[in-house]
Design a protein around this motif. Sequence first.
Motif, PDB file in Angstrom:
ATOM      1  N   ASN A   1      78.495 110.828  11.883  1.00 52.81           N
ATOM      2  CA  ASN A   1      77.618 111.827  11.283  1.00 52.81           C
ATOM      3  C   ASN A   1      77.829 111.780   9.773  1.00 52.81           C
ATOM      4  OD1 ASN A   1      76.290 114.101  10.348  1.00 52.81           O
ATOM      5  ND2 ASN A   1      76.922 115.361  12.069  1.00 52.81           N
ATOM      6  N   PRO A   2      76.822 111.316   9.015  1.00 49.70           N
ATOM      7  CA  PRO A   2      77.017 111.172   7.571  1.00 49.70           C
ATOM      8  C   PRO A   2      77.252 112.511   6.871  1.00 49.70           C
ATOM      9  CG  PRO A   2      74.743 110.742   8.157  1.00 49.70           C
ATOM     10  CD  PRO A   2      75.498 110.873   9.430  1.00 49.70           C
ATOM     11  N   TYR A   3      76.717 113.597   7.404  1.00 51.14           N
ATOM     12  CA  TYR A   3      76.892 114.899   6.763  1.00 51.14           C
ATOM     13  C   TYR A   3      78.339 115.381   6.894  1.00 51.14           C
ATOM     14  CZ  TYR A   3      71.864 114.587   7.028  1.00 51.14           C
ATOM     15  OH  TYR A   3      70.580 114.155   6.913  1.00 51.14           O
ATOM     16  N   VAL A   4      78.924 115.180   8.051  1.00 48.61           N
ATOM     17  CA  VAL A   4      80.331 115.545   8.252  1.00 48.61           C
ATOM     18  C   VAL A   4      81.214 114.670   7.365  1.00 48.61           C
ATOM     19  CG1 VAL A   4      82.212 115.574   9.936  1.00 48.61           C
ATOM     20  CG2 VAL A   4      79.952 116.411  10.579  1.00 48.61           C
ATOM     21  N   HIS A   5      80.866 113.390   7.273  1.00 45.49           N
ATOM     22  CA  HIS A   5      81.648 112.474   6.448  1.00 45.49           C
ATOM     23  C   HIS A   5      81.539 112.844   4.969  1.00 45.49           C
ATOM     24  CE1 HIS A   5      84.034 108.825   6.430  1.00 45.49           C
ATOM     25  NE2 HIS A   5      83.380 108.453   5.346  1.00 45.49           N
ATOM     26  N   LEU A   6      80.383 113.317   4.533  1.00 49.58           N
ATOM     27  CA  LEU A   6      80.220 113.775   3.154  1.00 49.58           C
ATOM     28  C   LEU A   6      81.143 114.947   2.861  1.00 49.58           C
ATOM     29  CD1 LEU A   6      76.390 113.653   2.440  1.00 49.58           C
ATOM     30  CD2 LEU A   6      78.184 112.720   1.017  1.00 49.58           C
TER      31      LEU A   6
ATOM     32  N   CYS B   1      72.788 113.068  -9.690  1.00 44.11           N
ATOM     33  CA  CYS B   1      71.978 113.983 -10.501  1.00 44.11           C
ATOM     34  C   CYS B   1      72.553 115.389 -10.609  1.00 44.11           C
ATOM     35  CB  CYS B   1      70.544 114.025  -9.991  1.00 44.11           C
ATOM     36  SG  CYS B   1      70.346 114.878  -8.433  1.00 44.11           S
ATOM     37  N   ASP B   2      73.484 115.795  -9.774  1.00 44.28           N
ATOM     38  CA  ASP B   2      74.155 117.091  -9.843  1.00 44.28           C
ATOM     39  C   ASP B   2      73.170 118.264  -9.791  1.00 44.28           C
ATOM     40  OD1 ASP B   2      76.441 118.667  -9.926  1.00 44.28           O
ATOM     41  OD2 ASP B   2      76.322 118.906 -12.094  1.00 44.28           O
ATOM     42  N   CYS B   3      72.178 118.174  -8.932  1.00 43.84           N
ATOM     43  CA  CYS B   3      71.211 119.261  -8.796  1.00 43.84           C
ATOM     44  C   CYS B   3      71.375 120.020  -7.481  1.00 43.84           C
ATOM     45  CB  CYS B   3      69.792 118.737  -8.935  1.00 43.84           C
ATOM     46  SG  CYS B   3      69.310 117.579  -7.648  1.00 43.84           S
ATOM     47  N   PHE B   4      72.492 119.806  -6.794  1.00 48.93           N
ATOM     48  CA  PHE B   4      72.714 120.444  -5.501  1.00 48.93           C
ATOM     49  C   PHE B   4      73.724 121.574  -5.634  1.00 48.93           C
ATOM     50  CE2 PHE B   4      71.229 116.225  -4.541  1.00 48.93           C
ATOM     51  CZ  PHE B   4      70.241 116.491  -3.618  1.00 48.93           C
ATOM     52  N   ALA B   5      73.602 122.561  -4.756  1.00 50.35           N
ATOM     53  CA  ALA B   5      74.494 123.720  -4.776  1.00 50.35           C
ATOM     54  C   ALA B   5      75.883 123.369  -4.261  1.00 50.35           C
ATOM     55  CB  ALA B   5      73.891 124.854  -3.953  1.00 50.35           C
ATOM     56  N   SER B   6      76.006 122.330  -3.481  1.00 49.54           N
ATOM     57  CA  SER B   6      77.283 121.960  -2.872  1.00 49.54           C
ATOM     58  C   SER B   6      78.234 121.350  -3.902  1.00 49.54           C
ATOM     59  CB  SER B   6      77.050 120.948  -1.753  1.00 49.54           C
ATOM     60  OG  SER B   6      78.271 120.448  -1.291  1.00 49.54           O
ATOM     61  N   PRO B   7      79.448 121.901  -4.007  1.00 44.91           N
ATOM     62  CA  PRO B   7      80.418 121.285  -4.917  1.00 44.91           C
ATOM     63  C   PRO B   7      80.889 119.920  -4.416  1.00 44.91           C
ATOM     64  CG  PRO B   7      81.453 123.065  -3.676  1.00 44.91           C
ATOM     65  CD  PRO B   7      79.990 123.084  -3.342  1.00 44.91           C
ATOM     66  N   TYR B   8      80.760 119.674  -3.110  1.00 47.21           N
ATOM     67  CA  TYR B   8      81.170 118.380  -2.562  1.00 47.21           C
ATOM     68  C   TYR B   8      80.319 117.246  -3.127  1.00 47.21           C
ATOM     69  CZ  TYR B   8      83.601 121.254   0.907  1.00 47.21           C
ATOM     70  OH  TYR B   8      84.398 122.157   1.523  1.00 47.21           O
ATOM     71  N   LEU B   9      79.024 117.457  -3.181  1.00 52.54           N
ATOM     72  CA  LEU B   9      78.148 116.401  -3.691  1.00 52.54           C
ATOM     73  C   LEU B   9      78.393 116.149  -5.173  1.00 52.54           C
ATOM     74  CD1 LEU B   9      74.772 117.094  -1.894  1.00 52.54           C
ATOM     75  CD2 LEU B   9      76.423 115.313  -1.438  1.00 52.54           C
ATOM     76  N   SER B  10      78.704 117.203  -5.897  1.00 56.31           N
ATOM     77  CA  SER B  10      79.003 117.049  -7.319  1.00 56.31           C
ATOM     78  C   SER B  10      80.240 116.180  -7.518  1.00 56.31           C
ATOM     79  CB  SER B  10      79.212 118.431  -7.939  1.00 56.31           C
ATOM     80  OG  SER B  10      79.662 118.320  -9.259  1.00 56.31           O
ATOM     81  N   ARG B  11      81.286 116.449  -6.746  1.00 53.10           N
ATOM     82  CA  ARG B  11      82.523 115.667  -6.861  1.00 53.10           C
ATOM     83  C   ARG B  11      82.319 114.231  -6.407  1.00 53.10           C
ATOM     84  NH1 ARG B  11      85.753 119.527  -3.477  1.00 53.10           N
ATOM     85  NH2 ARG B  11      85.032 121.429  -4.443  1.00 53.10           N
TER      86      ARG B  11
END
Length: 150
Positions: free
Chosen positions: A8-13, A100-110
């Motif tokens: 599951n790519p979302y869990v892995h993210l 692009c850092d336009c998401f609310a999730s701090p995980y995606l930013s990191r």
Amino acid sequence: MNQPKTFNPYVHLVKLGRVLESHTVASNVAKNSPEFVLKHIALIEQHLQFRPIAEFLSVFPLRKRYADDGTWNYFVAQEMLQRDTGTHFGRDDFNNLIMCDCFASPYLSRIGFAYMVAVGAMHKKGYRQQNDAKPTLRQFMDLNIRFFLR
């Protein structure tokens, strides 16, 4: 009976985002082992390919900032998604989104930060050709043989 685990790519993210606790940790991990970061991001991108972007946005929503203060806001992010991506993930769409850092999730930013640092670290280590020409597949495999043998 044991069912085979599906990736599951979302869990892995989320797991990768938790490993990269802060931007400082993300920077250190990406500088010291860029192959680790790039391998995981490539694996996630491979499993996200051809999935709907709307599904991704339901798990990782856009930042809900509505003021136009020159940074990412909701409307600019929506416009960028419509302009630069289709309805489903294609090649390199995930890489562009995490940078692009336009998401609310701090995980995606990191993860996006670690991806950019890892690419820079790979460049500094000399994995690119001196004359900026694209290496042949054989030259690439010779440089990264231990990565392919895992």
